[in-house]
Design a protein around this motif. Structure first.
Motif, PDB file in Angstrom:
ATOM      1  N   GLY A 180      11.639  28.162  13.023  1.00 56.42           N
ATOM      2  CA  GLY A 180      10.967  28.981  13.474  1.00 56.42           C
ATOM      3  C   GLY A 180      10.090  29.128  14.603  1.00 56.42           C
ATOM      4  O   GLY A 180       9.175  29.083  15.321  1.00 56.42           O
ATOM      5  N   PHE A 181      11.505  28.062  15.522  1.00 53.19           N
ATOM      6  CA  PHE A 181      11.079  28.145  16.747  1.00 53.19           C
ATOM      7  C   PHE A 181      10.813  29.311  17.886  1.00 53.19           C
ATOM      8  O   PHE A 181       9.926  29.334  18.614  1.00 53.19           O
ATOM      9  CB  PHE A 181      12.509  27.360  17.547  1.00 53.19           C
ATOM     10  N   VAL A 182      12.101  30.395  17.514  1.00 53.62           N
ATOM     11  CA  VAL A 182      11.756  31.476  18.581  1.00 53.62           C
ATOM     12  C   VAL A 182      10.563  32.204  18.322  1.00 53.62           C
ATOM     13  O   VAL A 182       9.479  32.382  19.019  1.00 53.62           O
ATOM     14  CB  VAL A 182      13.035  32.401  18.081  1.00 53.62           C
ATOM     15  N   GLU A 183      10.266  32.840  16.712  1.00 53.19           N
ATOM     16  CA  GLU A 183       9.214  33.418  16.718  1.00 53.19           C
ATOM     17  C   GLU A 183       8.074  33.100  16.864  1.00 53.19           C
ATOM     18  O   GLU A 183       7.174  33.181  17.634  1.00 53.19           O
ATOM     19  CB  GLU A 183       9.099  33.351  15.423  1.00 53.19           C
ATOM     20  N   HIS A 184       7.607  31.070  16.952  1.00 52.67           N
ATOM     21  CA  HIS A 184       6.581  30.551  17.426  1.00 52.67           C
ATOM     22  C   HIS A 184       6.128  30.198  19.235  1.00 52.67           C
ATOM     23  O   HIS A 184       5.146  30.642  19.243  1.00 52.67           O
ATOM     24  CB  HIS A 184       6.347  29.485  16.747  1.00 52.67           C
ATOM     25  N   SER A 185       7.199  30.393  19.671  1.00 49.23           N
ATOM     26  CA  SER A 185       7.076  29.896  21.022  1.00 49.23           C
ATOM     27  C   SER A 185       7.088  31.118  21.659  1.00 49.23           C
ATOM     28  O   SER A 185       5.990  30.592  22.884  1.00 49.23           O
ATOM     29  CB  SER A 185       8.568  29.219  21.560  1.00 49.23           C
ATOM     30  N   ILE A 186       7.492  31.917  21.253  1.00 51.81           N
ATOM     31  CA  ILE A 186       6.958  33.648  22.092  1.00 51.81           C
ATOM     32  C   ILE A 186       5.495  33.808  20.857  1.00 51.81           C
ATOM     33  O   ILE A 186       5.206  34.300  22.135  1.00 51.81           O
ATOM     34  CB  ILE A 186       7.949  34.002  21.552  1.00 51.81           C
ATOM     35  N   VAL A 187       4.983  33.858  20.528  1.00 52.43           N
ATOM     36  CA  VAL A 187       3.929  34.411  19.412  1.00 52.43           C
ATOM     37  C   VAL A 187       2.772  33.886  20.311  1.00 52.43           C
ATOM     38  O   VAL A 187       1.952  34.312  20.863  1.00 52.43           O
ATOM     39  CB  VAL A 187       3.866  34.175  17.882  1.00 52.43           C
ATOM     40  N   GLU A 188       3.271  33.154  20.623  1.00 55.20           N
ATOM     41  CA  GLU A 188       2.005  31.882  21.372  1.00 55.20           C
ATOM     42  C   GLU A 188       2.544  32.160  22.395  1.00 55.20           C
ATOM     43  O   GLU A 188       0.557  31.885  22.572  1.00 55.20           O
ATOM     44  CB  GLU A 188       2.661  29.980  20.556  1.00 55.20           C
ATOM     45  N   ASN A 189       2.673  32.745  23.320  1.00 53.97           N
ATOM     46  CA  ASN A 189       2.074  32.988  24.474  1.00 53.97           C
ATOM     47  C   ASN A 189       2.528  33.937  24.964  1.00 53.97           C
ATOM     48  O   ASN A 189       1.742  34.294  25.730  1.00 53.97           O
ATOM     49  CB  ASN A 189       3.995  32.448  25.450  1.00 53.97           C
ATOM     50  N   VAL A 190       2.591  34.812  23.920  1.00 53.26           N
ATOM     51  CA  VAL A 190       1.985  36.551  23.862  1.00 53.26           C
ATOM     52  C   VAL A 190       1.043  37.444  23.766  1.00 53.26           C
ATOM     53  O   VAL A 190       0.321  37.720  24.055  1.00 53.26           O
ATOM     54  CB  VAL A 190       3.417  37.193  24.161  1.00 53.26           C
ATOM     55  N   TYR A 191       1.064  36.968  22.321  1.00 52.12           N
ATOM     56  CA  TYR A 191      -0.048  38.030  21.387  1.00 52.12           C
ATOM     57  C   TYR A 191      -1.522  37.583  22.227  1.00 52.12           C
ATOM     58  O   TYR A 191      -2.623  38.437  22.812  1.00 52.12           O
ATOM     59  CB  TYR A 191      -0.562  37.385  19.893  1.00 52.12           C
ATOM     60  N   ALA A 192      -2.172  36.232  22.151  1.00 53.98           N
ATOM     61  CA  ALA A 192      -3.394  36.133  22.737  1.00 53.98           C
ATOM     62  C   ALA A 192      -2.794  34.714  23.961  1.00 53.98           C
ATOM     63  O   ALA A 192      -3.814  34.661  24.773  1.00 53.98           O
ATOM     64  CB  ALA A 192      -3.915  34.676  21.434  1.00 53.98           C
ATOM     65  N   GLY A 193      -1.909  35.237  24.339  1.00 60.93           N
ATOM     66  CA  GLY A 193      -1.654  34.613  26.056  1.00 60.93           C
ATOM     67  C   GLY A 193      -2.153  34.860  26.848  1.00 60.93           C
ATOM     68  O   GLY A 193      -2.788  33.251  27.775  1.00 60.93           O
TER      69      GLY A 193
END
Ligand SMILES: [Zn+2]
Length: 628
Positions: A180-193
């Motif tokens: 789940g690393f890739v999905e979560h590292s990116i989601v956390e920084n982009v969607y509500a970034g």
């Protein structure tokens, strides 16, 4: 010309004194541990980027010596002194850590020929400087593998300071990460970034001057480095507790801990060293169940459960625990007690919050009511330097019951500006609110002063005296705060009221992160920028065909929303985009030149791209926080 900070009030001075008398300051074990095994330092400490700009400088915290001044909570002062102990340290022979070179640590485990790196700091510049410091003292060992313990940028952002993407592509370096690393590292920084980064600027005091009346440290570490964030995807995903991997003769046994401090996280045990890497699940602070920058709320129940499992798995064998922040703890008994204290604080907050909410208490009431067992109250590693008991229990309430406290008065309140105007009217005008706030300030009731003065500023943002008393109030609240991020929030608020908004000085949604978005993530990132009302009457469809896979998507904008599907579709889209997957992020830019430059082909009605771009409405990196 920035406004000069003011001295601590008598109320704050007596609060600081009371804390000095109540906490076990004579226990100096942490200072021994934080400086034990020093191998060498980088002197001077400053790290610069390619343009010569300073991206990290621990030397700017040299003022942290001696006793705490009146303007800093003595417990936070102590923590900040510990966090600035910098250099390359030996954990045990064969395991080394660079600390005090970023918010986080990087750890080195020596193998037969090379070295395994656990976590890579936040930016390439500090990463490279840490590796250079290690090599200066331990020789020019090649990096054989990297382990990302979890999906937060301060643990993977510096990777290109250690290795190149070619090292990974050639197979010379393996990168391990939890499922789940890739999905979560990116989601956390982009969607509500955008919102998170703006709020993080408050949380880490990015714009504050460092000093006894400004930033003294964020509790978890001093602050964020400001270099370039990289993202190199992992090559090997770890998914099972007990999974053992040997690299360069080093045995690593993993424990999965999803949904703890990060949605994707692992701990690892190095049996040949009897050393446990606790990632960020056991550190020398009470951590966040909900970070003040904003995130999806974490699960303290799972957190406690996994730390129990850690103790059960390795508590009988372990001789040292080190983590991705702070200093190690040595000796089996002390290690187990440290893990137990950390486990117990999360379990206690979780269970007591549920006990009290089932009696009808709301989040703020639980925060006021809850008391800790004296043993945890006096355990330095469980003090609230980064998380706090107060905001953590509100987060636990939120996790189970959400934003609504059940009181119908709170179901449909006016928005802050409208409430403020009505409070001003009720009080007899903004001047009367300001007078009441000043009275509360003078009486040392800063919490009430903040509430009243905040109404005054929201009712009339150009009211100079209202801004002044609110800024003065935030400043005193900051001076008194034991939590580093509370202090930063308060002082940042005071600064913006006095000197204007400072925007977002540091960002983690770096180009490298954008480049690694999956097509679905990219479509989502575009969809959340669609200005609904502006797009109400727009209707268009675009097919995206990837040249290097069989994937094909139909994007559809209608009813003010952009949706997509990978299933076969009826009829033709208005336009078709043909692109290599790696080039697809250029779609976000939307203009024909950017698409052409990225080698993306457009067929059909190319004008739909411009119509899509026209309804996009990106976030505001300088949105107002302490003013309407
Ligand atoms: Zn971290």
């Amino acid at each position: 010309m920035p406004t000069t900070p003011k001295p601590a009030s008598a109320t704050v001075v007596s609060q600081q004194q009371a804390l000095l008398n109540s906490l076990p300051f004579s226990d100096t074990q942490d200072f021994e541990d934080a400086t034990r095994g020093l191998v060498g330092r980088r002197q001077p400490n400053a790290v610069t980027d390619a343009d010569g700009a300073v991206v990290w400088d621990n030397d700017t915290y040299a003022f942290l010596e001696g006793d705490a001044p009146d303007t800093v909570n003595p417990s936070l002062w102590r923590q900040s002194k510990l966090n600035t102990a910098e250099g390359l340290f030996e954990v045990v022979p064969g395991i080394y850590q660079v600390r005090g070179m970023d918010l986080s640590n990087t750890s080195f485990v020596e193998g037969d020929e090379g070295v395994i790196v656990i976590d890579t700091l936040l930016t390439n510049e500090t990463g490279a400087a840490a590796l250079a410091l290690y090599r200066e003292h331990r020789g020019d060992r090649p990096v054989k593998a990297i382990v990302y313990t979890h999906s937060h940028a301060d643990h993977y952002g510096g990777t290109k300071g250690f290795i190149s993407t070619e090292d990974v592509e050639s197979g010379a370096v393996k990168i391990f990460a939890p499922e789940g690393f890739v999905e979560h590292s990116i989601v956390e920084n982009v969607y509500a970034g955008t919102a998170m980064n703006r709020r993080a600027a408050y949380m880490f005091g990015a714009a504050l001057a460092r000093g006894p009346q400004g930033a003294v440290g964020a509790g978890l570490g001093q602050t964020l480095s400001t270099g370039e964030v990289s993202f190199v995807p992992p090559t090997d995903i770890i998914s099972t507790t007990g999974q053992e991997v040997t690299v360069d003769g080093v045995r690593m046994v993993f424990q999965m801990a999803p949904g703890t401090e990060a949605p994707s996280e692992l701990l690892l045990y190095l049996p040949d060293f009897k050393a446990l890497c606790a990632a960020e699940d056991a550190t020398h602070t009470l951590h966040n169940t909900l970070t003040l920058r904003g995130a999806v709320v974490r699960d303290p129940h799972a957190w406690a459960k996994y730390l129990t499992e850690t103790i059960d798995l390795w508590g009988g064998d372990v001789e040292v625990v080190f983590a991705s922040h702070h200093w190690p703890t040595w000796g089996k008994e002390r290690v187990v007690k440290f893990l137990q204290d950390q486990r117990d604080i999360y379990a206690y907050l979780h269970d007591q919050t549920l006990r009290m909410l089932n009696k009808g208490l709301t989040g703020p009431e639980i925060a006021e009511e809850i008391t800790l067992p004296p043993a945890l109250e006096n355990a330095w590693n469980a003090r609230g330097y980064y998380g706090s008991v107060s905001h953590n229990v509100k987060a636990i309430y939120q996790r189970y019951l959400g934003w609504f406290d059940g009181n119908p008065a709170h179901l449909w309140e006016h928005v802050p500006v409208e409430r403020a105007k009505r409070y001003a009217k009720l009080a007899g005008g903004v001047d009367a609110l300001v007078a009441n706030a000043r009275e509360a300030f003078d009486a040392g009731d800063f919490r009430w002063a903040a509430e009243v003065a905040n109404h005054a500023v929201f009712a009339q943002p150009d009211h100079a005296e209202a801004r002044e008393v609110l800024a003065d109030t935030y400043e005193q609240l900051g001076y008194g705060a034991e939590n580093g991020t509370w202090r930063d929030f308060y002082l940042a608020g005071a600064m913006e009221l006095r000197d204007g908004q400072f925007g977002t000085p540091t960002e983690t949604n770096a180009p490298d992160v954008i480049a690694n978005l999956t097509p679905e993530m990219l479509f989502d990132a575009i969809a959340i920028q669609v200005n609904g009302p502006r797009a109400w009457d727009e209707k268009l469809s675009i097919d995206v065909v990837l040249t290097d896979s069989d994937d094909r998507y139909r994007l559809r904008l209608a009813n003010g929303v952009l949706t997509y599907s990978a299933a076969p579709q009826q009829g033709d889209a208005d336009a078709t985009i043909t692109s290599a997957r790696a080039a697809l992020p250029a779609l976000a830019a939307g203009n024909p030149a950017a698409l052409a430059a990225a080698g993306i082909e457009v067929s059909g009605d190319a004008s739909v791209l411009g119509r899509l771009t026209a309804v996009l409405d990106p976030g505001d990196k300088n949105f107002a926080i302490v003013t309407p």
